[in-house]
Write an enzyme that holds these catalytic residues in place. Structure first.
Site, PDB file in Angstrom:
ATOM      1  N   ALA A  67      -8.024 -51.528  38.851  1.00 24.60           N
ATOM      2  CA  ALA A  67      -8.481 -52.666  39.223  1.00 24.60           C
ATOM      3  C   ALA A  67      -9.409 -52.880  40.332  1.00 24.60           C
ATOM      4  O   ALA A  67      -9.618 -51.569  41.049  1.00 24.60           O
ATOM      5  CB  ALA A  67      -7.465 -53.674  39.331  1.00 24.60           C
ATOM      6  N   GLY A 107      -3.420 -56.484  43.524  1.00 23.94           N
ATOM      7  CA  GLY A 107      -2.023 -56.219  43.326  1.00 23.94           C
ATOM      8  C   GLY A 107      -1.461 -54.880  42.954  1.00 23.94           C
ATOM      9  O   GLY A 107      -0.310 -54.772  42.566  1.00 23.94           O
ATOM     10  N   ASP A 132      -0.244 -44.167  44.730  1.00 21.13           N
ATOM     11  CA  ASP A 132      -1.058 -45.313  45.109  1.00 21.13           C
ATOM     12  C   ASP A 132      -2.513 -44.587  45.564  1.00 21.13           C
ATOM     13  O   ASP A 132      -2.533 -43.476  45.885  1.00 21.13           O
ATOM     14  CB  ASP A 132      -0.349 -45.802  46.291  1.00 21.13           C
ATOM     15  CG  ASP A 132      -0.983 -47.372  46.490  1.00 21.13           C
ATOM     16  OD1 ASP A 132      -1.729 -47.589  45.603  1.00 21.13           O
ATOM     17  OD2 ASP A 132      -0.816 -47.510  47.664  1.00 21.13           O
ATOM     18  N   GLU A 133      -3.288 -45.246  45.691  1.00 22.64           N
ATOM     19  CA  GLU A 133      -4.545 -45.090  45.973  1.00 22.64           C
ATOM     20  C   GLU A 133      -4.959 -43.640  45.092  1.00 22.64           C
ATOM     21  O   GLU A 133      -5.739 -42.747  45.527  1.00 22.64           O
ATOM     22  CB  GLU A 133      -4.727 -44.582  47.370  1.00 22.64           C
ATOM     23  CG  GLU A 133      -4.269 -45.654  48.371  1.00 22.64           C
ATOM     24  CD  GLU A 133      -5.455 -46.789  48.366  1.00 22.64           C
ATOM     25  OE1 GLU A 133      -6.489 -46.667  47.835  1.00 22.64           O
ATOM     26  OE2 GLU A 133      -5.007 -47.910  49.068  1.00 22.64           O
ATOM     27  N   GLN A 143      -7.421 -43.094  43.348  1.00 26.42           N
ATOM     28  CA  GLN A 143      -8.830 -42.813  43.097  1.00 26.42           C
ATOM     29  C   GLN A 143      -9.338 -41.679  43.647  1.00 26.42           C
ATOM     30  O   GLN A 143     -10.403 -41.119  43.760  1.00 26.42           O
ATOM     31  CB  GLN A 143      -9.640 -44.105  43.460  1.00 26.42           C
ATOM     32  CG  GLN A 143      -9.891 -44.667  44.917  1.00 26.42           C
ATOM     33  CD  GLN A 143      -8.918 -45.378  45.337  1.00 26.42           C
ATOM     34  OE1 GLN A 143      -7.679 -45.693  44.432  1.00 26.42           O
ATOM     35  NE2 GLN A 143      -8.740 -46.106  46.419  1.00 26.42           N
ATOM     36  N   CYS A 170     -15.753 -67.266  42.076  1.00 23.57           N
ATOM     37  CA  CYS A 170     -16.435 -68.176  41.049  1.00 23.57           C
ATOM     38  C   CYS A 170     -15.193 -68.424  39.992  1.00 23.57           C
ATOM     39  O   CYS A 170     -15.521 -69.468  39.202  1.00 23.57           O
ATOM     40  CB  CYS A 170     -17.595 -67.512  40.438  1.00 23.57           C
ATOM     41  SG  CYS A 170     -17.256 -66.157  39.462  1.00 23.57           S
ATOM     42  N   CYS A 176     -17.106 -60.383  40.516  1.00 26.35           N
ATOM     43  CA  CYS A 176     -17.348 -60.364  38.926  1.00 26.35           C
ATOM     44  C   CYS A 176     -18.801 -59.873  39.220  1.00 26.35           C
ATOM     45  O   CYS A 176     -19.378 -59.647  40.135  1.00 26.35           O
ATOM     46  CB  CYS A 176     -17.562 -61.593  38.333  1.00 26.35           C
ATOM     47  SG  CYS A 176     -18.794 -62.868  38.806  1.00 26.35           S
TER      48      CYS A 176
END
Length: 203
Positions: free
Chosen positions: A9, A14, A87-88, A90, A147, A182
């Site tokens: 994400a 979250g 976690d993390e 990446q 938005c 976005c």
């Protein structure tokens, strides 16, 4: 057969909260887990894994030299693990992602990885690229742009809230440095639009 999962994400979707909830579900049933997070991210003042809503947990820390396969198998040999949570994710190396795949395939331990897909320039992180390539299951967690559209991009901003377009791929920071947007508003910000509303601005 155990699987390798990648929950990805943008910022503020979250991810850590979801990880900690999954960990709680296992432990509530008396099952042992092993939690990992990136050593490079040292923002948490208390426990290594901390969510924005106040949940936290202790965890092992990995860097580029950590042999995750060996460490997990050693722990599994002392006390049977029901799940490994990262976690993390990446910040994993490609080799470490393959190590985690071996944990799932050879030790039959589910591995749940949570992390960002792309950096502040829309480029894949090495760990995310490897997970997108070989994970058994890819699950997108949703964040929301100011938005109202789905936020899929991570914009790095300066002190005035304006887009930062160059720099190192990794620069640890929270809502003061990154805004989830976005694609439309991410692109507009990079083209030199007005300062982007931060999470604090929207409160």
């Amino acid at each position: 057969m155990a699987k390798l999962y990648f929950y990805y994400a943008s910022m503020n979707a979250g991810k850590s909260t979801t990880l900690l909830q999954a960990d709680f579900n296992y432990r509530e049933r008396g099952m042992a887990t092993m939690l990992w997070t990136a050593a490079v991210d040292d923002r948490a003042a208390g426990m290594p894994i901390a969510s924005r809503i106040g949940l936290e947990a202790d965890a092992h820390r990995f860097d580029a030299d950590t042999d995750l396969h060996a460490d997990i198998r050693e722990r599994h040999g002392r006390a049977t693990l029901a799940c490994v949570l990262i976690d993390e994710a990446q910040f994993l190396t490609k080799a470490q992602v393959w190590q985690l795949a071996d944990v799932a395939d050879e030790a039959n331990i589910p591995v749940l990885c949570y992390g960002l897909r792309t950096d502040f320039q829309g480029e894949l992180f090495p760990g995310s690229a490897a997970l997108l390539g070989i994970a058994d299951a890819l699950i997108e967690l949703k964040a929301v742009c100011h938005c109202g559209r789905k936020a899929s991009m991570n914009l790095r901003v300066d002190a005035e809230g304006r887009a930062v377009q160059s720099g190192a791929q990794t620069e640890i920071g929270g809502n003061d440095r990154y805004v989830a947007l976005c694609r439309r508003h991410f692109s507009a910000a990079l083209r030199g639009g007005a300062a982007v509303p931060t999470a604090e601005d929207m409160r």
